[in-house]
Design an enzyme around this catalytic site. Structure first.
Site, PDB file in Angstrom:
ATOM      1  N   ASP A 124       4.552  79.421 -36.444  1.00  0.00           N
ATOM      2  CA  ASP A 124       3.872  79.059 -35.197  1.00  0.00           C
ATOM      3  C   ASP A 124       4.587  78.998 -34.061  1.00  0.00           C
ATOM      4  OD1 ASP A 124       1.425  77.896 -33.879  1.00  0.00           O
ATOM      5  OD2 ASP A 124       2.265  76.000 -33.742  1.00  0.00           O
ATOM      6  N   TYR A 126       4.706  79.314 -29.321  1.00  0.00           N
ATOM      7  CA  TYR A 126       4.819  78.696 -28.192  1.00  0.00           C
ATOM      8  C   TYR A 126       4.724  79.586 -27.049  1.00  0.00           C
ATOM      9  CZ  TYR A 126       6.535  74.707 -25.152  1.00  0.00           C
ATOM     10  OH  TYR A 126       6.575  73.924 -24.088  1.00  0.00           O
ATOM     11  N   HIS A 131       0.606  76.852 -21.131  1.00  0.00           N
ATOM     12  CA  HIS A 131       0.827  75.634 -21.837  1.00  0.00           C
ATOM     13  C   HIS A 131       2.296  75.314 -21.931  1.00  0.00           C
ATOM     14  CE1 HIS A 131       0.826  73.269 -25.496  1.00  0.00           C
ATOM     15  NE2 HIS A 131       1.835  73.997 -25.893  1.00  0.00           N
ATOM     16  N   ARG A 140      10.033  67.459 -18.363  1.00  0.00           N
ATOM     17  CA  ARG A 140      11.091  67.866 -17.852  1.00  0.00           C
ATOM     18  C   ARG A 140      11.301  68.031 -16.199  1.00  0.00           C
ATOM     19  NH1 ARG A 140      11.268  70.655 -22.445  1.00  0.00           N
ATOM     20  NH2 ARG A 140      10.456  72.356 -21.585  1.00  0.00           N
ATOM     21  N   GLU A 197      -4.539  71.846 -31.179  1.00  0.00           N
ATOM     22  CA  GLU A 197      -4.114  73.036 -30.464  1.00  0.00           C
ATOM     23  C   GLU A 197      -5.081  74.079 -30.593  1.00  0.00           C
ATOM     24  OE1 GLU A 197       0.195  73.223 -31.488  1.00  0.00           O
ATOM     25  OE2 GLU A 197       0.807  71.810 -29.780  1.00  0.00           O
ATOM     26  N   GLU A 199      -5.586  77.775 -30.937  1.00  0.00           N
ATOM     27  CA  GLU A 199      -4.762  78.943 -31.188  1.00  0.00           C
ATOM     28  C   GLU A 199      -5.512  79.970 -31.837  1.00  0.00           C
ATOM     29  OE1 GLU A 199      -0.853  78.101 -32.739  1.00  0.00           O
ATOM     30  OE2 GLU A 199      -0.911  76.119 -32.026  1.00  0.00           O
ATOM     31  N   ASP A 229      -4.101  73.789 -34.528  1.00  0.00           N
ATOM     32  CA  ASP A 229      -3.023  73.426 -35.181  1.00  0.00           C
ATOM     33  C   ASP A 229      -2.564  71.641 -34.764  1.00  0.00           C
ATOM     34  OD1 ASP A 229      -0.457  73.597 -36.486  1.00  0.00           O
ATOM     35  OD2 ASP A 229       0.536  74.110 -34.649  1.00  0.00           O
ATOM     36  N   ARG A 233       1.542  63.995 -31.599  1.00  0.00           N
ATOM     37  CA  ARG A 233       2.234  63.777 -30.502  1.00  0.00           C
ATOM     38  C   ARG A 233       3.450  62.839 -30.524  1.00  0.00           C
ATOM     39  NH1 ARG A 233       1.712  69.122 -29.458  1.00  0.00           N
ATOM     40  NH2 ARG A 233      -0.577  69.470 -28.820  1.00  0.00           N
ATOM     41  N   GLN A 236       5.792  63.628 -33.045  1.00  0.00           N
ATOM     42  CA  GLN A 236       7.020  64.712 -32.554  1.00  0.00           C
ATOM     43  C   GLN A 236       7.985  64.304 -31.645  1.00  0.00           C
ATOM     44  OE1 GLN A 236       4.099  67.789 -30.970  1.00  0.00           O
ATOM     45  NE2 GLN A 236       5.843  69.129 -30.564  1.00  0.00           N
ATOM     46  N   TYR A 240      11.576  65.747 -32.807  1.00  0.00           N
ATOM     47  CA  TYR A 240      11.766  66.845 -32.666  1.00  0.00           C
ATOM     48  C   TYR A 240      13.057  67.594 -32.202  1.00  0.00           C
ATOM     49  CZ  TYR A 240      11.428  67.329 -27.577  1.00  0.00           C
ATOM     50  OH  TYR A 240      11.707  67.262 -26.285  1.00  0.00           O
ATOM     51  N   LYS A 249       3.587  68.350 -37.542  1.00  0.00           N
ATOM     52  CA  LYS A 249       2.838  69.656 -37.649  1.00  0.00           C
ATOM     53  C   LYS A 249       2.625  69.865 -38.747  1.00  0.00           C
ATOM     54  CE  LYS A 249       3.365  70.907 -33.112  1.00  0.00           C
ATOM     55  NZ  LYS A 249       2.482  71.517 -32.057  1.00  0.00           N
ATOM     56  N   THR A 253      -3.759  72.275 -40.581  1.00  0.00           N
ATOM     57  CA  THR A 253      -3.872  73.540 -39.579  1.00  0.00           C
ATOM     58  C   THR A 253      -5.282  73.873 -40.112  1.00  0.00           C
ATOM     59  OG1 THR A 253      -1.574  73.784 -39.214  1.00  0.00           O
ATOM     60  CG2 THR A 253      -3.165  75.468 -38.483  1.00  0.00           C
ATOM     61  N   THR A 345      -0.586  77.051 -28.528  1.00  0.00           N
ATOM     62  CA  THR A 345      -1.439  76.449 -27.952  1.00  0.00           C
ATOM     63  C   THR A 345      -1.963  77.529 -26.617  1.00  0.00           C
ATOM     64  OG1 THR A 345      -0.636  74.498 -28.275  1.00  0.00           O
ATOM     65  CG2 THR A 345      -2.473  74.617 -26.562  1.00  0.00           C
ATOM     66  N   GLU A 359      -2.467  68.198 -22.649  1.00  0.00           N
ATOM     67  CA  GLU A 359      -2.465  68.499 -21.261  1.00  0.00           C
ATOM     68  C   GLU A 359      -3.786  68.254 -20.656  1.00  0.00           C
ATOM     69  OE1 GLU A 359      -2.038  72.701 -23.463  1.00  0.00           O
ATOM     70  OE2 GLU A 359      -1.460  73.272 -21.458  1.00  0.00           O
TER      71      GLU A 359
HETATM   72 MN    MN Z   1       0.793  75.105 -32.707  1.00  0.00          MN
END
Ligand code: MN
Length: 411
Positions: A124, A126, A131, A140, A197, A199, A229, A233, A236, A240, A249, A253, A345, A359
């Site tokens: 998978d 990113y 996104h 951040r 997600e 995708e 997916d 959260r 995660q 992570y 994850k 899926t 995503t 989001e």
């Molecule tokens: Mn994904």
């Protein structure tokens, strides 16, 4: 832009039909007494290709009765092309002898769809700039939203194949280890921030051993499916760092049951956007490698009407599946028939284009209001999430159908 290819089956010629003759997607279906068998969709019917091969009308070297498309993938691009040509000849308006073909058509309402291929491995990525920017901004701040590597490589991770499920399979809310910002120690609890997600999944149809170019990678991709997916959260956020998502994850899926072939999508190729940093030579694309595919997500609370919560397009991605696949081989990693690559995503520039609830609700700070008046920050028990997609031609569309999943409460 190519035009609609007319079929002798009237339902295939309607402008709003997902499965005109131009599409010919690959699926696996069963009826009460028969299957699973490889099939294609045409109009409001399914054509049993295993039966058609047994009748000697098409020849795919016996691969179509295996209940999976992997063996057909392995035959290679020349076989993919000749089967498509043969099916077009059988189904087009004015085809000379339609009696045998007609015998093996089944109403779509009379079949059950199965996983169309055996997933070898799942990876998978990113790869949507919007996104990555949205998620990075949340965690951040806008100045450091994109990680320093993001504009140079398509970031990805190795997932798992065992929990890839076909559309219609319910998904159970996972439990896991979570730790809130105000908690000193973690606890084991049901996920409270379960998400989707939106995708697109690319399916590898030819093996490779060693590094391949972006052009070779594009040739090795057989086709695409819609892919949801599911993501936990809160799990995660705790797990992570530094090795990336793992249990967050791994629950499930979901993929759509019809594989839309690269051949059907050919007229809808679009280029990746302008590069903000020049890519190293091994990642440069030499031709348009993305596709203009309109996508949407619907959310229906238990027993309630659906609200469309997102509308976006695959053409907004920064990296194509071919670039992701080429990148994956730079280590020398062999790729196998049936490997599945999640695009990451797919979000677009506007709020309504965001492909995850994380989001859309901005981390739960701005809950979404549904048409029913209910609000959502994340997926709630009993919610049904439906992904849909299609490429729009002149007077026809190449539809992906839908990818549906309902969330069951934690056990
Ligand atoms: Mn994904």
């Amino acid at each position: 832009m190519t035009q609609l290819m007319n079929s002798w089956l009237p339902s295939a010629n309607r402008a709003d039909c997902d499965y005109p003759l131009n599409n010919l997607p690959c699926g696996v279906a069963s009826t009460d007494g028969n299957g699973p068998f490889c099939c294609t969709a045409i109009g409001d019917k399914v054509l049993n290709l295993a039966k058609l091969e047994a009748a000697g009308v098409i020849d795919a070297r016996g691969t179509l009765s295996t209940g999976s498309w992997n063996a057909f993938f392995a035959l290679g691009p020349a076989a993919w092309e000749s089967q498509r040509e043969r099916l077009v000849a059988l189904l087009k308006a004015g085809a000379p002898d339609i009696a045998t073909t007609e015998t093996h058509l089944i109403a779509m309402s009379a079949i059950r769809m199965h996983m169309p291929f055996k997933v070898a491995e799942f990876k998978d990525f990113y790869a949507s700039r919007d996104h990555a920017f949205n998620v990075g901004t949340m965690f951040r701040g806008a100045d450091n939203a994109l990680p320093p590597n993001w504009l140079h490589i398509p970031i990805g991770y190795n997932g798992r194949a065992s929990s890839i499920v076909v559309s219609g399979t319910p998904v159970r809310r996972p439990s896991g280890q979570v730790k809130g910002p105000d908690e000193t120690v973690p606890r084991f609890a049901p996920c409270e921030r379960f998400d989707i997600e939106l995708e697109l999944g690319a399916i590898v149809g030819q093996p490779s051993d060693g590094q391949i170019t972006v052009d070779q990678a594009d040739e090795n991709i057989f086709g695409y499916v819609l892919l949801n997916d599911w993501s936990a959260r809160d799990i995660q956020a705790w797990e992570y760092q530094p090795l990336g998502p793992f249990q967050s994850k791994a629950t499930a899926t979901s993929v759509s049951p019809w594989i839309v072939t690269k051949a059907a999508l050919e007229p809808f190729r679009v280029s990746t956007p302008a590069r903000e940093r020049e890519l190293l030579p091994h990642l440069r694309d030499t031709k348009p490698m993305l596709y203009d595919i309109a996508l949407e997500v619907g959310l229906a609370p238990e027993g309630e009407a659906e609200t469309i919560i997102s509308r976006t397009n695959y053409c907004t991605m920064y990296y194509s599946a071919a670039q992701q696949l080429a990148h994956h081989t730079t280590s020398g990693c062999p790729m196998r028939v049936g490997d599945l690559l999640g695009s990451g995503t797919i979000s677009g520039p506007e709020k309504c284009n965001r492909g995850s609830l994380l989001e859309l609700s901005w981390g739960g700070k701005e809950p979404l209001v549904l048409d029913t008046g209910q609000s959502r920050s994340f997926v709630e028990d009993g919610d049904t999430l439906t992904l849909r997609g299609h490429a729009a031609g002149k007077g026809y569309r190449i539809g992906f159908g839908s990818c549906v999943g309902k969330l069951l409460p934690a056990s």
